[in-house]
Write a protein that holds these residues in place. Structure first.
Motif, short mmCIF file in Angstrom:
data_model
loop_
_atom_site.label_atom_id
_atom_site.label_comp_id
_atom_site.label_asym_id
_atom_site.label_seq_id
_atom_site.Cartn_x
_atom_site.Cartn_y
_atom_site.Cartn_z
N VAL A 395 -4.98 4.88 -92.67
CA VAL A 395 -5.29 4.75 -91.26
C VAL A 395 -4.32 5.58 -90.43
CG1 VAL A 395 -3.90 2.65 -91.12
CG2 VAL A 395 -5.62 3.10 -89.36
N LYS A 396 -4.80 6.10 -89.32
CA LYS A 396 -3.97 6.88 -88.41
C LYS A 396 -4.36 6.53 -86.98
CE LYS A 396 -3.04 11.68 -86.95
NZ LYS A 396 -1.55 11.62 -87.05
N ILE A 397 -3.36 6.51 -86.08
CA ILE A 397 -3.60 6.30 -84.65
C ILE A 397 -3.49 7.64 -83.95
CG2 ILE A 397 -2.79 5.19 -82.54
CD1 ILE A 397 -1.57 2.98 -84.29
N ASP A 398 -4.49 8.00 -83.16
CA ASP A 398 -4.39 9.19 -82.32
C ASP A 398 -3.98 8.73 -80.93
OD1 ASP A 398 -4.60 11.48 -80.83
OD2 ASP A 398 -6.53 12.12 -81.68
N ASP A 399 -2.67 8.74 -80.69
CA ASP A 399 -2.15 8.26 -79.41
C ASP A 399 -1.70 9.41 -78.51
OD1 ASP A 399 0.03 9.05 -80.85
OD2 ASP A 399 1.15 7.17 -80.66
N THR A 400 -2.15 10.63 -78.81
CA THR A 400 -1.78 11.77 -77.97
C THR A 400 -2.36 11.59 -76.57
OG1 THR A 400 -3.73 12.99 -78.75
CG2 THR A 400 -1.67 13.38 -79.91
N GLU A 401 -1.61 12.01 -75.57
CA GLU A 401 -2.02 11.82 -74.19
C GLU A 401 -2.57 13.10 -73.56
OE1 GLU A 401 0.72 9.67 -71.75
OE2 GLU A 401 1.53 8.52 -73.43
N GLN A 402 -2.55 14.19 -74.31
CA GLN A 402 -3.00 15.47 -73.75
C GLN A 402 -4.52 15.63 -73.83
OE1 GLN A 402 -0.65 15.25 -76.19
NE2 GLN A 402 1.17 15.49 -74.88
N ARG A 403 -5.19 14.77 -74.60
CA ARG A 403 -6.64 14.89 -74.80
C ARG A 403 -7.34 13.61 -74.38
NH1 ARG A 403 -7.53 20.33 -75.58
NH2 ARG A 403 -6.24 21.13 -77.28
N THR A 404 -8.59 13.76 -73.95
CA THR A 404 -9.39 12.60 -73.57
C THR A 404 -9.93 11.89 -74.81
OG1 THR A 404 -11.46 13.82 -73.52
CG2 THR A 404 -10.14 13.82 -71.50
N PRO A 405 -10.34 10.62 -74.67
CA PRO A 405 -10.96 9.94 -75.81
C PRO A 405 -12.17 10.69 -76.36
CG PRO A 405 -10.37 8.34 -74.14
CD PRO A 405 -10.13 9.69 -73.53
N GLY A 406 -12.99 11.27 -75.47
CA GLY A 406 -14.16 12.01 -75.94
C GLY A 406 -13.79 13.19 -76.81
N TRP A 407 -12.74 13.90 -76.41
CA TRP A 407 -12.25 15.02 -77.22
C TRP A 407 -11.82 14.53 -78.60
CZ3 TRP A 407 -8.28 16.76 -80.10
CH2 TRP A 407 -8.18 18.13 -80.33
N LYS A 408 -11.12 13.40 -78.61
CA LYS A 408 -10.64 12.85 -79.88
C LYS A 408 -11.81 12.44 -80.78
CE LYS A 408 -6.36 11.12 -77.78
NZ LYS A 408 -5.56 9.91 -77.45
N PHE A 409 -12.84 11.83 -80.17
CA PHE A 409 -14.01 11.46 -80.97
C PHE A 409 -14.56 12.69 -81.70
CE2 PHE A 409 -15.32 7.78 -77.89
CZ PHE A 409 -14.15 7.11 -78.20
N ASN A 410 -14.75 13.76 -80.92
CA ASN A 410 -15.29 14.99 -81.50
C ASN A 410 -14.39 15.56 -82.58
OD1 ASN A 410 -17.78 16.16 -79.88
ND2 ASN A 410 -16.47 15.14 -78.40
N PHE A 411 -13.09 15.59 -82.29
CA PHE A 411 -12.13 16.21 -83.20
C PHE A 411 -12.11 15.50 -84.55
CE2 PHE A 411 -7.70 16.62 -84.81
CZ PHE A 411 -7.70 18.00 -85.01
N TRP A 412 -12.05 14.17 -84.53
CA TRP A 412 -11.95 13.44 -85.79
C TRP A 412 -13.28 13.37 -86.52
CZ3 TRP A 412 -7.45 13.33 -87.75
CH2 TRP A 412 -6.33 13.34 -86.92
N GLU A 413 -14.38 13.44 -85.79
CA GLU A 413 -15.68 13.59 -86.46
C GLU A 413 -15.75 14.94 -87.15
OE1 GLU A 413 -18.72 12.80 -83.60
OE2 GLU A 413 -18.44 10.63 -83.70
N MET A 414 -15.24 16.00 -86.47
CA MET A 414 -15.20 17.32 -87.09
C MET A 414 -14.39 17.30 -88.38
SD MET A 414 -16.08 20.49 -86.96
CE MET A 414 -16.70 20.64 -85.28
N LYS A 415 -13.35 16.51 -88.43
CA LYS A 415 -12.51 16.43 -89.62
C LYS A 415 -13.06 15.46 -90.67
CE LYS A 415 -7.95 16.93 -89.04
NZ LYS A 415 -7.62 18.34 -89.28
#
Length: 556
Positions: A395-415
């Motif tokens: 498990v990993k937490i994406d707690d970066t503040e430079q990106r929106t939740p929507g961006w994170k959804f896309n990014f981790w789906e891409m991965k």
């Protein structure tokens, strides 16, 4: 360790004046395109039901594309759709999922941490299986005297166009050219000759994890590059029967890994004479159908007979005091398996990883707007991570503040992360979370209101991971089976291949007829499957009786 072309040695025998790798340069079209980032998606507990498969795409920026390819930014979304250009889609996914990049030498690649983590998952499983079956790891030098390669005639013929040679070392011309390891049968036999003296020294069973160099003329990242990583097993036995049992045992190890871990439904079988490894008497293979319906040879196991032991004089004294040549095997899988995983499971949203080999099985995306909300949400997700970690869930937490939740959804789906947990202020108040599956787009793949209570959450996550693993295998199996056509004539084979499908039919024709099929259709015999239909059969090419059916397909 695959079936290779048989060219002239003239290219390798010219005098050398400086250190160089003797071969032609490779045209490697591997420039990875810039991704088109879409509008931001505002974060917060109210952004439920949103995913990259239903929102405008966002993606991290990447280096600009080369001039010889259209960038994926000409399409709506993060990657070129598979149906538009499968090869462009494949390269886009490698870039977007941060799997690999270019090496400074044409034809090479740099495997990035996420791509290497997938290879490590492959290593971890196979390493255990190799040791369970009695093999020990060791390492051989990557420089091999050229005279070793020359000792086995078919071996040097098969590998000569792909050899890289070193001719100068320390500023001086070498007395003998050195081959940069294309495979290790020759140097292994040189050492086996020194280690094996009696039947008591047998069987000798070793494996090495190493890099190899083959000067490929056409390259594709992970699938075919100038240098790649692999494992290669080598064994020596007292009898042909023992060697055959070993070769079959190891191809079964590869098959189980493919099915149970990678969720790739490979077909196991024997290669034709023309496709047999150079120096082997039999080659066994696992063949996988990619998303574009081309075949990928995902792993091979070779019964080498006594070809190498006779060439190198690898002998032992048997129980009757007689000198005998050993019987040998070799077997390998490589980083090409990573390419196979991409091309089997990926979709237009990017990579899709089977949970058992995913470096990250669950990504947690915290959502907040105010500082107070942040504190509550982060405390909750930290507790969730600890609970899942104790349950041996990656498990990993994406707690970066430079990106929106929507961006994170896309990014981790891409991965290709199998599951996403979303936690916002309302979830914290309700002591629940939202769980989203990578393999099912949109709301149908979401579970709302899953309790944060540890036993409930862990049970739910483990259950979903197993469901995804099973679903990916079933989906790939259905796709494979629907694209294999049984044929009873050469015309039917040509029609099936023209449609991009695999053709399966009775075969007992000559090697020359096999070459004819390849020249006229572009398809080769992938294997004679171990699972054969019952009853009498007639070769679809000659009309003569046939004992087996063969599978033909275009391949990588």
């Amino acid at each position: 360790m695959g079936a290779l072309r048989l060219p002239s040695l003239a290219l390798l025998l010219s005098p050398c004046k400086s250190l160089r790798l003797v071969s032609r340069p490779l045209p490697l079209r591997l420039r990875l395109p810039t991704l088109k980032a879409a509008a931001s998606v505002s974060g917060g507990a109210g952004s439920r039901g949103l995913s990259s498969q239903s929102l405008a795409k966002e993606a991290p920026s990447l280096p600009p594309p080369s001039a010889d390819r259209k960038p994926s930014s000409s399409y709506e979304g993060s990657v070129t759709p598979r149906s538009v250009d499968f090869n462009a889609w494949y390269l886009d996914v490698i870039a977007s999922a941060e799997l690999a990049d270019y090496g400074p030498v044409r034809g090479t690649m740099v495997i990035r941490p996420y791509g290497y983590a997938i290879w490590e998952a492959i290593q971890e499983y196979l390493n255990v299986k190799f040791k369970e079956t009695g093999h020990s790891n060791m390492y051989f030098p990557q420089f091999i005297p050229y005279s070793f390669i020359e000792k086995e005639a078919s071996h040097v013929e098969g590998f000569s166009p792909e050899l890289a040679l070193v001719t100068i070392g320390g500023g001086k011309e070498l007395e003998e050219k050195l081959v940069v390891r294309p495979t290790s049968e020759t140097i292994v036999n040189h050492m086996f000759t020194q280690w094996i003296h009696s039947y008591r020294d047998l069987p000798l069973m070793i494996n090495q994890w190493a890099n190899v160099t083959r000067w490929e003329m056409r390259t594709k990242p992970f699938v075919r590059t100038l240098e790649f990583l692999w494992q290669e097993g080598h064994t020596a036995h007292a009898t042909l029967e023992e060697a055959e049992k070993e070769a079959l045992q190891m191809i079964d190890v590869y098959k189980k890994f493919s099915h149970e871990q990678a969720a790739i439904p490979v077909i196991v079988g024997r290669k034709s004479r023309a496709e047999t490894f150079a120096g082997a008497i039999r080659t066994y293979t696992i063949e996988a159908m990619m998303g574009d319906r081309k075949a990928l040879q995902a792993g091979t196991s070779h019964n080498l007979g006594q070809n190498f032991s006779r060439a190198f004089g690898t002998q032992f004294t048997d129980e009757n005091g007689q000198r005998q040549h050993v019987w040998q095997t070799s077997w390998a899988v490589s980083t090409r398996f990573v390419g196979g995983i991409i091309m089997t499971h990926g979709d237009d949203a990017g990579l899709m990883l089977p949970p058992r080999i995913a470096p990250i099985q669950v990504i947690v995306v915290p959502i907040w707007k105010t500082a107070d909300e942040k504190n509550g949400v982060m405390n909750a997700v930290s507790s969730l991570k600890e609970v899942l970690h104790k349950a041996e869930i990656r498990v990993k937490i994406d707690d970066t503040e430079q990106r929106t939740p929507g961006w994170k959804f896309n990014f981790w789906e891409m991965k290709g992360v199998p599951l996403r947990i979303e936690v916002g202020p309302r979830d914290v108040a309700n002591k629940s979370v939202v769980v989203s599956r990578r393999d099912i787009p949109g709301k149908p793949g979401k579970d709302f209101g899953i309790s944060m209570e540890p036993s409930v959450l862990v049970t739910h996550i483990k259950s979903r991971l197993e469901e995804i693993q099973t679903s990916l295998l079933q989906r790939a199996t259905s796709f494979r089976d629907s694209n294999i056509v049984d044929v009873n004539s050469y015309d039917e084979l040509k029609e099936a291949i023209a449609q991009g499908k695999w053709a399966r039919g009775p075969w007992s024709a000559s090697d020359a007829e096999e070459v004819k099929v390849k020249e006229e259709t572009g398809a080769t015999i992938r294997c004679f499957p171990f699972e054969q239909p019952q009853g009498q059969k007639k070769c679809f090419m000659t009309g003569n009786p046939a004992d087996e059916v063969a599978i033909f397909a275009k391949s990588y």
